[in-house]
Design an enzyme around this catalytic site. Structure first.
Site, short mmCIF file in Angstrom:
data_model
loop_
_atom_site.label_atom_id
_atom_site.label_comp_id
_atom_site.label_asym_id
_atom_site.label_seq_id
_atom_site.Cartn_x
_atom_site.Cartn_y
_atom_site.Cartn_z
N CYS A 1 0.84 -1.02 0.03
CA CYS A 1 0.12 -0.07 0.02
C CYS A 1 0.98 1.15 -0.08
O CYS A 1 1.34 1.81 0.99
CB CYS A 1 -1.06 0.01 0.99
SG CYS A 1 -2.21 -1.24 1.14
N CYS B 1 -3.97 -7.31 8.71
CA CYS B 1 -3.99 -6.37 7.55
C CYS B 1 -5.39 -5.54 7.74
O CYS B 1 -6.11 -5.98 7.80
CB CYS B 1 -3.51 -7.03 6.13
SG CYS B 1 -3.79 -5.82 4.92
N GLN C 1 -15.30 -7.13 -8.25
CA GLN C 1 -14.87 -5.93 -7.52
C GLN C 1 -14.32 -6.05 -6.06
O GLN C 1 -15.29 -6.71 -5.42
CB GLN C 1 -15.63 -4.63 -7.64
CG GLN C 1 -15.84 -4.51 -9.21
CD GLN C 1 -14.76 -3.69 -10.07
OE1 GLN C 1 -13.63 -3.58 -9.31
NE2 GLN C 1 -14.88 -3.36 -11.41
N TYR D 1 -17.27 -7.89 -21.59
CA TYR D 1 -16.51 -7.95 -20.56
C TYR D 1 -17.51 -8.35 -19.08
O TYR D 1 -17.16 -7.71 -18.61
CB TYR D 1 -15.20 -7.28 -20.31
CG TYR D 1 -14.42 -7.18 -21.41
CD1 TYR D 1 -13.42 -7.86 -21.85
CD2 TYR D 1 -14.85 -5.89 -22.20
CE1 TYR D 1 -12.74 -7.58 -22.93
CE2 TYR D 1 -13.86 -5.71 -23.50
CZ TYR D 1 -12.90 -6.64 -23.79
OH TYR D 1 -12.13 -6.31 -24.97
N GLU E 1 -18.87 -12.71 -22.12
CA GLU E 1 -17.81 -13.10 -21.10
C GLU E 1 -17.08 -14.52 -21.63
O GLU E 1 -17.59 -15.01 -22.01
CB GLU E 1 -18.35 -13.29 -19.60
CG GLU E 1 -17.50 -13.64 -18.60
CD GLU E 1 -16.24 -12.87 -18.51
OE1 GLU E 1 -15.11 -13.50 -18.48
OE2 GLU E 1 -16.40 -11.49 -18.59
N CYS F 1 -9.92 0.34 -14.91
CA CYS F 1 -9.34 0.45 -13.78
C CYS F 1 -7.65 0.92 -14.09
O CYS F 1 -6.85 0.72 -13.42
CB CYS F 1 -9.00 -1.00 -13.37
SG CYS F 1 -8.43 -2.24 -14.16
#
Length: 374
Positions: free
Chosen positions: A14, A87, A211, A240, A261, A333
């Protein structure tokens, strides 16, 4: 958000950890505007913020250590396990299950895979949480050798963790840096994890994509649905389509919707959702998005594309440019590949856009654009 793992240098994945969240979000908006440049939208809607911590609904944990003292997290440069069970970006419900899961590793005798020595069985543990708090647990094993022991001790695990709905074993015999293999053995009666978003139950199979930020995914589908309604198309393609998130949120009685897909498992899951909702004019097909568009012979009123990081590519971009499609929703993305695809479609102009922060504490985000033909 502060992270002791990051501060100690144990995990630096991160890269924005410690940066004030408002600055992170502003930086992502600025980055999207800069990369898209003249191809960007005339209007940017306010960015969709996320919770700073506990947002990841999926944890992919490398298993290290020993069978009596396993670690869940990552491997260091020498191939030794670094435990990251606390985490902070992982959903609390998943973190709460790690204790019982590590105990199961010991009880079932699942020897962690030793990467330098190339021996052992258990490579990865993948856990996904649904909006309802149910879990899907996947053990990524080197071979079938430990499968009988997993089956034997599974009832005790389910008793300890009643929120676990789906358990599977994934087989990854090759020595390579990937999370999972091609073969999956589902060990529970329930085969899919139900992901309820916007009143629609999406069904996630063990190898399916979803997601990783449930709340922001719901905002993404809702925004796309609003833009679709403004256009009021009679026909929609969702290329997609995955498990059908965009397609099902765009569907209305009398509107034909087709989702494409490559994964037959994802298509089966999407069809199940369609049947449950009772939408007769929605269909899902397994195939390549570009090949479907080029071979279809017809053109819909609106196309939704949500490609992987590489983007839609030159062939599909050229088809969209030449097809006469009036409206396109592009969810990306990766703004770099998005900018490249937009440059190949000059007739489709971005009129509105929005940054959605799927991945706090990292530089990554989702961008949704509404494109209209000049």
């Amino acid at each position: 958000m502060q992270c002791s793992y990051f501060d100690a240098g144990r995990c630096t994945s991160c890269t924005l950890m410690g940066t004030p969240y408002a600055a992170q979000l502003a930086g992502k908006e600025e980055h999207a505007r800069a990369v898209l440049g003249s191809h960007g939208p005339a209007e940017w809607l306010p960015a969709v913020a996320s919770r700073e911590s506990g947002y990841r609904n999926k944890a992919k944990m490398v298993v290290g250590g020993t069978v009596t003292a396993p670690t869940l997290g990552i491997l260091d440069a020498a191939g030794r396990g670094v435990d990251l069970r606390e985490c902070g970006i992982i959903a609390p419900g998943i973190r709460a299950a790690f204790g019982a899961l590590t105990a199961f590793v010991t009880t079932a005798g699942l020897t962690p895979y030793d990467v330098p020595a190339r021996r052992g069985e258990l490579k990865n543990l993948v856990v996904t949480e649904s909006p309802d708090g149910q879990l899907m647990v996947r053990f990524v094993l080197r071979s079938r050798e430990a499968l009988p022991r997993v089956r034997k001790h599974l009832p005790a695990l389910l008793a300890d963790l009643p929120q676990v709905a789906v358990v599977s074993v994934n087989l990854l015999p090759e020595h390579k840096a990937v999370v999972e293999g091609e073969e999956e053995v589902v060990l529970t009666e329930q085969q899919t994890l139900t992901m309820r978003l916007g009143g629609i139950a999406l069904h996630l199979r063990p190898q399916g994509f979803f997601q990783t930020n449930t709340e922001v995914a719901a905002a993404l589908y809702a925004q796309a649905g609003r833009w679709v309604e403004e256009v009021a198309p009679s026909s929609v393609w969702d290329l997609y389509c995955g498990v059908g998130g965009f397609a099902l949120h765009a569907a209305r009685p009398g509107r034909t919707v087709t989702g494409i897909e490559t994964s037959a498992h994802a298509v089966a899951a999407a069809e199940r959702s369609r049947t449950e909702v009772g939408l007769a004019d929605v269909r899902f097909l397994a195939g390549d998005a570009t090949a479907f568009a080029l071979d279809a012979g017809t053109v819909p009123d609106l196309v939704v594309v949500n490609p992987p990081r590489r983007g839609i590519g030159p062939r599909l971009a050229q088809w969209l440019e030449d097809s006469g499609v009036r409206h396109v929703l592009y969810s990306s993305c990766n703004v770099t590949s998005l900018a490249r695809d937009l440059a190949a479609m000059p007739s489709l102009v971005a009129v509105r856009g929005q940054v959605l922060d799927m991945f706090p504490q990292t530089p990554h985000s989702e961008v949704l654009l509404q494109l209209t033909r000049r």
